[in-house]
Design an enzyme around this catalytic site. Structure first.
Site, short mmCIF file in Angstrom:
data_model
loop_
_atom_site.label_atom_id
_atom_site.label_comp_id
_atom_site.label_asym_id
_atom_site.label_seq_id
_atom_site.Cartn_x
_atom_site.Cartn_y
_atom_site.Cartn_z
N GLY A 161 0.29 -13.14 12.32
CA GLY A 161 -0.48 -14.36 12.10
C GLY A 161 -1.42 -14.76 13.21
O GLY A 161 -1.93 -15.87 13.21
N VAL A 190 0.83 -1.21 0.00
CA VAL A 190 0.00 0.00 0.00
C VAL A 190 0.86 1.25 0.00
O VAL A 190 0.55 2.25 -0.64
CB VAL A 190 -0.96 -0.02 1.21
CG1 VAL A 190 -1.71 1.31 1.32
CG2 VAL A 190 -1.94 -1.18 1.08
N GLY A 191 1.98 1.22 0.72
CA GLY A 191 2.90 2.35 0.69
C GLY A 191 2.56 3.47 1.64
O GLY A 191 2.80 4.64 1.36
N LEU A 192 1.96 3.11 2.78
CA LEU A 192 1.68 4.09 3.85
C LEU A 192 0.81 5.25 3.38
O LEU A 192 1.06 6.41 3.70
CB LEU A 192 2.99 4.62 4.44
CG LEU A 192 3.84 3.59 5.17
CD1 LEU A 192 5.20 4.17 5.51
CD2 LEU A 192 3.14 3.13 6.44
N ASN A 232 7.38 2.86 13.27
CA ASN A 232 7.57 1.89 12.20
C ASN A 232 8.91 2.18 11.55
O ASN A 232 9.02 3.10 10.74
CB ASN A 232 6.43 1.99 11.18
CG ASN A 232 6.62 1.06 10.00
OD1 ASN A 232 7.55 0.27 9.96
ND2 ASN A 232 5.73 1.16 9.04
N THR A 264 -3.93 -9.01 10.15
CA THR A 264 -4.62 -9.49 8.96
C THR A 264 -5.94 -10.18 9.27
O THR A 264 -6.89 -10.11 8.47
CB THR A 264 -3.69 -10.43 8.17
OG1 THR A 264 -2.50 -9.72 7.81
CG2 THR A 264 -4.35 -10.95 6.90
N CYS A 275 10.62 1.55 7.17
CA CYS A 275 10.37 2.36 5.98
C CYS A 275 11.67 2.83 5.35
O CYS A 275 12.70 2.88 6.01
CB CYS A 275 9.52 3.57 6.35
SG CYS A 275 7.89 3.11 6.91
N THR A 326 5.84 -7.02 8.58
CA THR A 326 5.68 -8.00 7.51
C THR A 326 7.01 -8.53 6.98
O THR A 326 8.03 -7.85 7.01
CB THR A 326 4.90 -7.39 6.33
OG1 THR A 326 5.56 -6.18 5.92
CG2 THR A 326 3.47 -7.08 6.74
#
EC number: 1.3.-.-
Length: 303
Positions: A244, A71-73, A127, A266, A130, A193
């Site tokens: 997970g 998605v790219g933030l 995060n 997810t 990136c 991820t």
């Protein structure tokens, strides 16, 4: 009654279940499915200094037991969050944590400073997976030196609970965790991820516009569980486990491996109410085990 309270270095949660960034919006999107007050916390979607449009489509792909995303933030920036989103979520009866992303150390610091004055935001989650534009695209979270640089800078600018989200795409996750701890992180969350890709054999082309993307879902759980166990033994600060988790049993396994809290990611796309089901499931497990508090099982793995 079973006591589900946990404490992440000053961040008090009514139970150890939070929702993971990027999978739960700002929480408001799930109000029709979940009583948000039943959650320990909500980690809202990644927020950057300036608005980001994200990557071109296609940027999501289903894989066996998981999904890939690139998605790219995509987000409207921290100023939009403060003006438009914060007033709508500041009175939620749960802990709201903002996931912070950036391209440079200065970006991270600037966002942290803007968020630090918001009374209803008790913590941020950095995060650090990136791209770092000034180092040729290398992610901050893949070297101890760059982790120390960004965590140290944010720590000096931010005095509330600082959680650092770790990338699994490294040789030694414990080295990265210790680097974050050494610069003042109050907690580490893992895993982000895993790097993966999907190919359309008929078209002979990658499925994602970016070729590679982040792999999440049930397929990553064994890797996440192993890394949480390793990190929990290597640092003194609390560990938040994710990767997970789709049932109460999954969550309990992470707690036994040493996690103080967990994040559900997810699985929210599959069952929007899964997070509160996991809270109830953990409580039922503790009752079956004759435990009076969730603290009795954290780090309780018998090896």
């Amino acid at each position: 009654m079973v006591n589900l309270n946990v404490n992440i270095k000053g961040l008090k949660l009514k139970n150890p279940v939070m929702t993971a960034s990027g999978t739960f919006g700002y929480g408001l999107e799930f109000e029709d499915f979940v009583n948000l007050s039943e959650l320990g916390g909500i980690v809202v979607k990644g927020t950057t200094l300036l608005p980001r449009e994200g990557n071109p489509y296609p940027r999501m792909a289903e894989t066996p037991s998981g999904m890939l995303n690139a998605v790219g933030l995509q987000n409207k920036g921290v100023d939009y969050f403060i003006k438009e989103i914060y007033p709508k979520i500041k009175d939620l009866d749960t802990s709201v944590i903002v996931n912070v992303s950036g391209s440079t150390v200065a970006d991270y610091v600037a966002v942290a400073e803007k968020l630090s004055v918001l009374d209803a935001i008790p913590a941020i989650e950095l995060n650090i997976s990136c791209p770092n534009v000034k180092e040729g695209g290398m992610a901050f979270g893949t070297s101890s030196r760059s982790v120390e640089e960004v965590v140290g800078a944010v720590r000096r600018a931010y005095d509330k609970t600082l959680i650092v989200k770790l990338s699994p795409n490294v040789t030694d996750i414990t080295e990265i965790a210790r680097a974050a701890e050494s610069e003042g992180a109050d907690s580490v969350s893992l895993i982000n991820t895993l790097l993966g890709m999907a190919v359309d054999a008929e078209k002979r082309r990658p499925v994602l516009s970016t070729v590679t993307g982040g792999l999440s879902g049930a397929c990553v759980k064994p890797v996440a569980l192993r890394m949480v166990w390793q990190v929990a033994k290597s640092v003194k600060i609390p560990v938040i486990g994710l990767g997970g988790i789709s049932s109460a049993t999954d969550a309990v396994e992470f707690l036994l491996a040493g996690a103080t809290a967990v994040e559900i990611g997810t699985a929210n796309f599959i069952d929007p109410s899964v997070s509160v089901k996991i809270v109830k499931g953990i409580e039922e497990y503790l009752v079956r085990q004759g435990c009076h508090s969730v603290q009795e099982i954290i780090g309780g793995l018998i090896v």
